[in-house]
Design a protein around this motif. Structure first.
Motif, mmCIF file in Angstrom:
data_model
loop_
_atom_site.group_PDB
_atom_site.id
_atom_site.type_symbol
_atom_site.label_atom_id
_atom_site.label_comp_id
_atom_site.label_asym_id
_atom_site.label_seq_id
_atom_site.Cartn_x
_atom_site.Cartn_y
_atom_site.Cartn_z
ATOM 1 N N GLY A 1 61.054 -17.946 40.611
ATOM 2 C CA GLY A 1 60.886 -19.730 40.652
ATOM 3 C C GLY A 1 60.074 -20.526 40.867
ATOM 4 O O GLY A 1 58.832 -19.860 41.081
ATOM 5 N N GLU A 2 60.510 -21.339 41.235
ATOM 6 C CA GLU A 2 59.577 -22.636 41.596
ATOM 7 C C GLU A 2 58.347 -21.949 42.821
ATOM 8 O O GLU A 2 57.196 -22.010 43.071
ATOM 9 C CB GLU A 2 60.079 -24.283 41.516
ATOM 10 C CG GLU A 2 59.130 -25.097 42.117
ATOM 11 C CD GLU A 2 59.432 -26.582 42.589
ATOM 12 O OE1 GLU A 2 58.810 -27.224 42.809
ATOM 13 O OE2 GLU A 2 60.753 -26.317 42.604
ATOM 14 N N GLU B 1 55.924 -20.113 41.416
ATOM 15 C CA GLU B 1 54.805 -20.124 40.566
ATOM 16 C C GLU B 1 53.981 -21.045 41.380
ATOM 17 O O GLU B 1 52.787 -21.449 40.817
ATOM 18 C CB GLU B 1 55.872 -21.222 39.633
ATOM 19 C CG GLU B 1 56.455 -20.488 38.800
ATOM 20 C CD GLU B 1 57.163 -21.593 37.885
ATOM 21 O OE1 GLU B 1 57.263 -22.862 38.051
ATOM 22 O OE2 GLU B 1 58.068 -20.773 37.095
ATOM 23 N N LEU B 2 54.653 -22.272 42.193
ATOM 24 C CA LEU B 2 53.682 -23.051 43.185
ATOM 25 C C LEU B 2 53.018 -22.304 43.909
ATOM 26 O O LEU B 2 51.535 -22.181 44.321
ATOM 27 C CB LEU B 2 54.525 -24.103 44.238
ATOM 28 C CG LEU B 2 55.201 -24.763 43.601
ATOM 29 C CD1 LEU B 2 55.818 -25.698 44.744
ATOM 30 C CD2 LEU B 2 54.171 -26.180 43.148
ATOM 31 N N ARG C 1 54.307 -27.624 48.070
ATOM 32 C CA ARG C 1 54.403 -28.820 47.140
ATOM 33 C C ARG C 1 52.938 -29.449 47.526
ATOM 34 O O ARG C 1 51.907 -29.594 46.729
ATOM 35 C CB ARG C 1 55.301 -29.433 46.998
ATOM 36 C CG ARG C 1 55.962 -28.872 45.965
ATOM 37 C CD ARG C 1 57.972 -29.500 45.823
ATOM 38 N NE ARG C 1 58.830 -29.041 45.112
ATOM 39 C CZ ARG C 1 59.529 -29.275 45.129
ATOM 40 N NH1 ARG C 1 60.333 -30.562 45.637
ATOM 41 N NH2 ARG C 1 60.218 -29.512 43.945
ATOM 42 N N LYS D 1 61.625 -31.079 40.630
ATOM 43 C CA LYS D 1 60.636 -30.561 40.580
ATOM 44 C C LYS D 1 58.871 -30.746 39.629
ATOM 45 O O LYS D 1 59.464 -31.586 39.432
ATOM 46 C CB LYS D 1 61.281 -29.516 39.122
ATOM 47 C CG LYS D 1 62.130 -28.849 39.345
ATOM 48 C CD LYS D 1 62.798 -27.392 38.729
ATOM 49 C CE LYS D 1 62.537 -26.122 38.888
ATOM 50 N NZ LYS D 1 63.769 -25.469 38.067
#
Length: 299
Positions: A190-191, A194-195, A252, A264
């Motif tokens: 998931g995120e 991806e980050l 992030r 997001k």
């Protein structure tokens, strides 16, 4: 310029073809800063002395002998001529046993690299071996007696010559299972994944050995220079204490994306954060260059 001194001379043999070669040290620690141990009261150097563990009496060099401990405090004495007789005979020949794909051996087995070059005669055969290995994209496994021990050597094309890397013995390489046995089986997706991929993408580059500096050597050289010149000694700043943050928020922030956890980031924000990072690099690099001392070693 003084020609480098060969560490070993012999022959390399593949099939029925043989040519004289020489090994030269590829990596050396001789340029590192070295310290002497001194007596603080007199300033004189101290010397190492072997003493009997029971009597405390000094043991002269001629009375020192090798021993193998078989039980606690019980040893088998090995005389110098007995050790010499047990050392394998050397025929000064690197015998190639097999040619293998270049990436087949895990580099955890790599011990010490040496440059392998032709010695006087036999350049044609050497170049033939080098170019044949380059064309087939293979490395060679060879064995010979080096420095009184039978060693396995990995030989690879390197520039105009070859590089020979001695390999650690299997019993010397510890199993990775012990190091990683407590690592849990986790699946990140998931995120967060991806980050992480985005951060990796922004940091991609190439290796330049000239940019790898030995900060310890530089720091010690500056310390020695400061003491010689009577300057104030450099002081280490206490590291800033980081605030606790969860992994997602840290990712992030690393990607240059603002906002709180739970919202997001858009692709535009990701790219904007990367652009900000790139824009600040030239200015930061310029400041770093000005801060670097012009000399590396003390007078």
């Amino acid at each position: 310029m003084v020609a480098p001194r060969a560490n070993w001379k012999g022959f390399i043999k593949f099939g029925e073809v043989a040519c004289p070669v020489a090994l030269y040290t590829a990596a050396s620690s001789s340029e590192r800063i070295a310290f002497n141990t001194l007596n603080r009261k007199t300033g004189n150097r101290v010397k190492r002395e072997f003493v009997d563990s029971e009597t405390g009496d000094p043991v002269e060099r001629d009375d020192q002998v090798k021993g193998y401990e078989i039980e606690n405090g019980q040893y088998i004495i090995l005389e110098p001529d007995e050790v010499a007789a047990a050392v394998p005979d050397s025929d000064k020949t690197l015998k190639i046993d097999a040619f293998i794909p270049c990436n087949e051996i895990d580099d955890v087995y790599f011990d010490k690299p040496y440059y392998l070059a032709p010695d006087k005669m036999g350049t044609d055969a050497f170049v033939l071996l080098r170019d044949g290995m380059k064309k087939d994209k293979v490395a060679a496994i060879a064995r010979t007696v080096l420095f009184r021990r039978m060693r396995t050597v990995l030989i690879r094309p390197h520039g105009k010559g070859l590089i020979a890397t001695t390999l650690n013995f299997d019993y010397e390489v510890r199993s990775s299972q012990e190091a990683f046995e407590e690592l849990p089986d986790l699946k990140i997706e998931g995120e967060m994944l991806e980050l992480a991929q985005h951060i990796i993408g922004t940091k991609k580059g190439s290796f330049d050995a000239s940019t790898v500096d030995d900060r310890y050597e530089a720091a010690v050289a500056e310390l020695v220079k400061a003491k010689i010149e009577g300057r104030a000694l450099p002081k280490k700043k206490a590291p800033a204490v980081s605030k606790q943050s969860d992994l997602l928020q840290a990712l992030r922030e690393s990607a240059g994306i603002g906002g709180k956890v739970g919202s997001k980031p858009t692709a535009a924000n990701v790219n904007k954060g990367a652009a900000r990072q790139k824009a600040t690099k030239p200015a930061a690099a310029a400041k770093a260059k000005q801060a670097v001392a012009p000399t590396r070693r003390a007078g």
